[in-house]
Design an enzyme around this catalytic site. Structure first.
Site, short mmCIF file in Angstrom:
data_model
loop_
_atom_site.label_atom_id
_atom_site.label_comp_id
_atom_site.label_asym_id
_atom_site.label_seq_id
_atom_site.Cartn_x
_atom_site.Cartn_y
_atom_site.Cartn_z
N HIS A 1 40.55 -5.50 29.32
CA HIS A 1 39.95 -5.25 28.00
C HIS A 1 39.92 -6.50 27.14
O HIS A 1 40.77 -7.39 27.25
CB HIS A 1 40.64 -4.09 27.28
CG HIS A 1 42.10 -4.26 26.98
ND1 HIS A 1 42.56 -4.87 25.82
CD2 HIS A 1 43.21 -3.87 27.65
CE1 HIS A 1 43.88 -4.84 25.80
NE2 HIS A 1 44.30 -4.26 26.90
N ASP B 1 39.94 -6.68 23.67
CA ASP B 1 40.61 -6.69 22.36
C ASP B 1 42.10 -6.93 22.47
O ASP B 1 42.71 -6.76 23.53
CB ASP B 1 40.36 -5.38 21.62
CG ASP B 1 40.94 -4.16 22.34
OD1 ASP B 1 40.85 -4.11 23.59
OD2 ASP B 1 41.48 -3.27 21.67
N ASP C 1 47.97 -9.63 26.62
CA ASP C 1 47.44 -8.28 26.71
C ASP C 1 46.12 -8.24 25.97
O ASP C 1 46.08 -8.10 24.76
CB ASP C 1 48.44 -7.30 26.10
CG ASP C 1 47.99 -5.86 26.11
OD1 ASP C 1 47.00 -5.55 26.80
OD2 ASP C 1 48.61 -5.04 25.40
N GLU D 1 40.17 -1.20 23.69
CA GLU D 1 41.12 -0.40 24.47
C GLU D 1 42.32 -0.03 23.63
O GLU D 1 42.87 1.08 23.75
CB GLU D 1 41.55 -1.19 25.71
CG GLU D 1 42.41 -0.40 26.69
CD GLU D 1 43.92 -0.62 26.51
OE1 GLU D 1 44.70 -0.07 27.31
OE2 GLU D 1 44.32 -1.33 25.57
N GLU D 2 42.75 -0.94 22.76
CA GLU D 2 43.97 -0.72 21.98
C GLU D 2 43.83 0.41 20.97
O GLU D 2 44.83 0.94 20.50
CB GLU D 2 44.37 -2.01 21.27
CG GLU D 2 44.69 -3.19 22.19
CD GLU D 2 45.97 -3.01 22.98
OE1 GLU D 2 46.63 -1.95 22.84
OE2 GLU D 2 46.32 -3.92 23.76
N ASP E 1 46.32 -4.92 33.71
CA ASP E 1 46.79 -4.76 32.33
C ASP E 1 48.28 -4.45 32.27
O ASP E 1 48.76 -3.91 31.27
CB ASP E 1 45.97 -3.65 31.66
CG ASP E 1 46.11 -3.61 30.15
OD1 ASP E 1 46.55 -4.62 29.57
OD2 ASP E 1 45.79 -2.57 29.56
N HIS F 1 52.02 -6.80 22.13
CA HIS F 1 51.82 -6.29 20.76
C HIS F 1 52.81 -6.89 19.77
O HIS F 1 53.04 -6.31 18.71
CB HIS F 1 51.93 -4.76 20.70
CG HIS F 1 50.93 -4.03 21.53
ND1 HIS F 1 50.73 -2.66 21.46
CD2 HIS F 1 50.05 -4.47 22.48
CE1 HIS F 1 49.79 -2.30 22.30
NE2 HIS F 1 49.37 -3.39 22.95
#
EC number: 3.4.11.4
Length: 412
Positions: free
Chosen positions: A84, A86, A146, A179-180, A202, A385
């Site tokens: 992904h 984002d 990520d 995706e997040e 991922d 994150h």
């Protein structure tokens, strides 16, 4: 055998992708939720065309799709690779400033010139990374491994396959936005991603192979109050903030993310927003077991009903629950080759597979809801994150090796 992977090329590719500001926006009504995701999508389209892939397209939603046909008539399977675009909205991803630490010697890693640091006292996995090249930030933003590590690994694997003319099966590639925040996959063109099964790249630590994930839902609870000057509020004011605080106390104190692991589910108060007149609480509901998941949603509904009955509010509190994604295992278990191939590929390059559940979700969970088995493979990253996010260059190299080995599709 493939020649040794050029770590410098892999690193430079990753650093280039990190330079794109692709943080998603949680309350967006459209996808992509940020301009940077489309910019990165266009960059990847350009590179995929240069690699010689076919049908390279970017949709108006910033979904990148491409196809590389098999170069061996005996390799008839079609395998998909997904990552992904984002980065998480939970921590700033703008103006990421990186530091590359070669041959990490152990101990604390100071991040930039501030007070942030990463310590093996808190992160025991760091002991396994001694001697490796680590990429960290200056402690003011997340890193973006990520999932830009996953993107870089897929792109590097494709580059090597083409340069060295390694026999491979049919390959579908997809890079998805948002995706997040669980938005981008809703615009995923399944008709352009026809394959036997796929993998999201991922995951985290080297060896991770994940094919079970949470069932997930989001609950929003709204409280309504009445504001009056505090000097004359007796018998008149109704404080929505106080109501919300009281409601929060009904949840089991041990069923929260910070006190659960493995396959234990939880409730998570993600957001508390409002004032005296109106408050909205946002809860994440998570559980691996479908029955327990249903019970968790029923628990919140029952608590809202009880609270309204107890308080007799003129305007009762409101509840909205929306399912986010389901456990992919119900689909993956019917395609055991997807797990077997990843297992064999890891072992072939000297990596011990570590089967573990995902305490979260991936695009693979959404694809599974469409009937496509899509386990998750490691990237070599950690502490996603957060400002303490890091990635091992050797771990990224391992991922590239596993991807290439899988795409050889031996014994299938």
């Amino acid at each position: 055998m493939i020649s040794q992977i050029d770590k410098t090329e892999l690193l430079e590719r990753f650093l280039h992708y990190v330079s794109f500001h692709t943080q998603s926006k949680p309350n967006a009504k459209h996808s992509p939720s940020s301009v940077g995701q489309m910019k990165l999508a266009m960059q990847l389209q350009k590179e995929l065309i240069q690699f010689g892939l076919e049908n390279v397209e970017v949709s108006k939603y910033a979904v990148v799709t491409a196809f590389l046909p098999a170069n061996d008539p005996n390799l008839t399977k079609t395998i998909g690779l997904v990552a992904h675009l984002d980065t998480s909205p939970q921590c700033s991803g703008k103006n990421v400033r990186l530091e590359v630490i070669e041959e990490y010697r152990g101990g604390d890693i100071a991040l930039g010139i501030g007070e942030e640091f990463i310590s093996p006292v808190y992160y025991s996995f760091m002991q396994k990374l001694v001697g490796q090249t680590l990429i960290v930030t200056d402690g003011t933003t997340l890193l973006g491994a990520d999932n830009k590590a996953g993107i870089a690994e897929i792109m590097t694997a494709l580059s090597i396959l083409q340069k060295e003319n390694i026999p491979h099966c049919n390959i579908r590639v997809a890079f998805t936005p948002d995706e997040e925040i669980g938005l981008g996959i809703h615009y995923f063109p399944m008709e352009k991603f026809s394959c036997d099964w796929a993998y999201t790249i991922d995951g985290g630590e080297v060896g991770e192979l994940e094919y079970e994930n949470f069932n997930a839902a989001t609950a929003k609870v709204r409280f309504f109050g009445r504001n009056i000057h505090t000097g004359y509020a007796k018998g008149k004011m109704l404080n929505a903030l106080t109501l919300a605080c009281e409601f929060q106390q009904v949840f089991p104190v041990d069923e929260v993310p910070e006190k659960t692991d493995g396959k234990a589910g939880f409730y998570h108060l993600e957001d508390f927003f409002g004032d005296i007149e109106q408050v909205e609480l946002t809860y994440l509901i998570r559980d691996f077991d479908e029955q327990n998941f249903a019970q968790r949603k029923a628990f919140i509904k029952n608590q809202v009903e009880k609270f309204n009955a107890k308080k007799g509010l003129k305007k009762p509190i409101e509840l909205e629950i929306q399912d986010s994604y389901q456990n992919m295992y119900d689909v993956v278990k019917n395609v055991p080759q997807s797990i077997e191939l990843a297992d064999r590929a890891m072992k072939a390059v000297g990596i011990k597979p570590n089967h573990k559940p995902i305490r979260g979700g991936t695009d693979g969970a959404f694809l599974a809801s469409k009937g496509l088995a899509c386990p998750n493979i490691f990237t070599g990253g950690y502490n996603f994150h957060s400002k303490h996010e890091l990635v091992s260059l050797q771990g990224m190299e391992n991922t590239v090796q596993v991807i290439i080995e899988m795409l050889k599709c031996k014994d299938l």
